[in-house]
Motif scaffolding. Sequence first.
Motif, short mmCIF file in Angstrom:
data_model
loop_
_atom_site.label_atom_id
_atom_site.label_comp_id
_atom_site.label_asym_id
_atom_site.label_seq_id
_atom_site.Cartn_x
_atom_site.Cartn_y
_atom_site.Cartn_z
N THR A 17 -4.59 -13.10 18.85
CA THR A 17 -4.93 -13.42 20.09
C THR A 17 -5.46 -12.31 21.01
OG1 THR A 17 -3.08 -15.13 19.83
CG2 THR A 17 -3.95 -14.55 22.22
N THR A 18 -6.43 -12.52 21.77
CA THR A 18 -7.01 -11.68 22.65
C THR A 18 -6.15 -11.69 24.15
OG1 THR A 18 -8.87 -12.73 23.11
CG2 THR A 18 -9.11 -10.95 21.46
N LEU A 19 -5.73 -10.85 24.33
CA LEU A 19 -4.89 -10.92 25.49
C LEU A 19 -5.47 -10.85 26.76
CD1 LEU A 19 -1.82 -8.40 24.42
CD2 LEU A 19 -2.00 -10.98 24.31
N ILE A 20 -6.63 -10.42 26.84
CA ILE A 20 -7.60 -10.36 27.97
C ILE A 20 -7.82 -11.88 28.38
CG2 ILE A 20 -9.74 -9.67 28.91
CD1 ILE A 20 -9.53 -7.25 27.24
N ASP A 21 -8.20 -12.62 27.47
CA ASP A 21 -8.86 -14.04 27.70
C ASP A 21 -7.95 -15.23 26.97
OD1 ASP A 21 -9.40 -14.16 25.19
OD2 ASP A 21 -11.48 -14.19 25.40
N GLY A 22 -6.66 -14.79 26.47
CA GLY A 22 -6.08 -15.89 25.68
C GLY A 22 -6.54 -16.33 24.45
N ASN A 23 -7.67 -16.18 24.24
CA ASN A 23 -8.62 -16.64 23.01
C ASN A 23 -7.80 -16.53 21.83
OD1 ASN A 23 -10.20 -18.16 21.52
ND2 ASN A 23 -11.81 -16.31 21.37
N MET A 24 -7.30 -17.58 20.87
CA MET A 24 -6.58 -17.27 19.69
C MET A 24 -7.40 -17.92 18.39
SD MET A 24 -2.93 -19.00 18.38
CE MET A 24 -3.40 -20.49 18.74
N SER A 25 -7.71 -16.95 17.49
CA SER A 25 -8.48 -17.29 16.26
C SER A 25 -7.61 -17.08 15.14
CB SER A 25 -9.76 -15.95 16.39
OG SER A 25 -10.35 -16.06 17.59
N PRO A 26 -7.73 -18.19 14.27
CA PRO A 26 -7.05 -18.06 12.77
C PRO A 26 -7.79 -17.60 11.97
CG PRO A 26 -8.07 -20.27 13.36
CD PRO A 26 -8.40 -19.21 14.73
N TYR A 27 -7.25 -16.82 11.06
CA TYR A 27 -7.70 -16.37 9.84
C TYR A 27 -7.02 -16.57 8.61
CZ TYR A 27 -10.35 -13.71 13.20
OH TYR A 27 -11.23 -13.27 14.34
N ASP A 28 -7.77 -17.26 7.61
CA ASP A 28 -6.92 -17.66 6.57
C ASP A 28 -6.81 -16.65 5.33
OD1 ASP A 28 -7.10 -20.33 7.61
OD2 ASP A 28 -9.04 -20.95 6.78
N ASP A 29 -7.24 -15.79 5.50
CA ASP A 29 -7.16 -14.68 4.30
C ASP A 29 -6.99 -13.30 4.83
OD1 ASP A 29 -9.97 -13.61 3.84
OD2 ASP A 29 -10.25 -15.63 4.45
N ILE A 30 -6.77 -12.39 4.08
CA ILE A 30 -6.12 -10.97 4.36
C ILE A 30 -7.89 -10.21 4.73
CG2 ILE A 30 -5.63 -8.58 3.67
CD1 ILE A 30 -3.25 -10.26 2.35
N ASP A 31 -8.62 -10.46 3.96
CA ASP A 31 -9.97 -10.01 4.26
C ASP A 31 -10.33 -10.28 5.47
OD1 ASP A 31 -9.80 -8.56 1.98
OD2 ASP A 31 -10.78 -10.10 0.70
N SER A 32 -10.71 -11.44 5.82
CA SER A 32 -11.33 -11.85 7.11
C SER A 32 -10.66 -11.22 8.58
CB SER A 32 -11.68 -13.48 7.22
OG SER A 32 -10.59 -14.19 7.15
N ALA A 33 -8.99 -11.59 8.34
CA ALA A 33 -8.17 -10.82 9.51
C ALA A 33 -8.37 -9.23 9.39
CB ALA A 33 -6.75 -11.29 9.03
N ALA A 34 -8.43 -8.72 8.27
CA ALA A 34 -8.26 -7.24 8.31
C ALA A 34 -9.91 -6.86 8.87
CB ALA A 34 -8.36 -6.67 6.92
N GLU A 35 -10.83 -7.56 8.72
CA GLU A 35 -12.34 -7.03 9.08
C GLU A 35 -12.40 -7.18 10.94
OE1 GLU A 35 -16.92 -8.82 8.79
OE2 GLU A 35 -15.59 -8.79 7.21
N ALA A 36 -11.96 -8.58 11.13
CA ALA A 36 -11.65 -8.78 12.78
C ALA A 36 -10.96 -7.61 13.47
CB ALA A 36 -11.05 -10.23 13.10
N LEU A 37 -9.79 -7.43 12.93
CA LEU A 37 -8.97 -6.42 13.48
C LEU A 37 -9.49 -5.05 13.50
CD1 LEU A 37 -5.30 -7.21 12.21
CD2 LEU A 37 -5.92 -7.24 14.53
N TYR A 38 -10.17 -4.64 12.51
CA TYR A 38 -10.98 -3.33 12.41
C TYR A 38 -11.93 -3.18 13.39
CZ TYR A 38 -13.32 0.54 10.35
OH TYR A 38 -14.07 1.87 10.05
N ILE A 39 -12.92 -4.50 13.56
CA ILE A 39 -13.72 -4.43 14.61
C ILE A 39 -13.19 -4.14 16.03
CG2 ILE A 39 -15.66 -5.91 15.73
CD1 ILE A 39 -16.08 -7.01 12.83
#
Length: 75
Positions: A43-65
């Motif tokens: 969840t991005t706290l600025i706008d409250g947008n929540m994004s689901p990620y089904d696997d470690i790789d996609s979640a890790a990439e999003a967090l890294y960015i």
Amino acid sequence: MKITEIKKMLNTLIQYEDSTITHVVPGLIELVYSKGTQSFQLTTLIDGNMSPYDDIDSAAEALYIILSPIKEEGL
């Protein structure tokens, strides 16, 4: 934060899926693992947008960015 460290953190969330662990970067993001959906919720706290990620790789990439600009600003 290196992507390998992010993946290690995400693996830890899965290992403790019966507990509620929330990682927060104040003013930026909140991350939890949902046992029910077996996905990471970012969840991005600025706008409250929540994004689901089904696997470690996609979640890790999003967090890294998301976290990379923080490191660059600190230089």
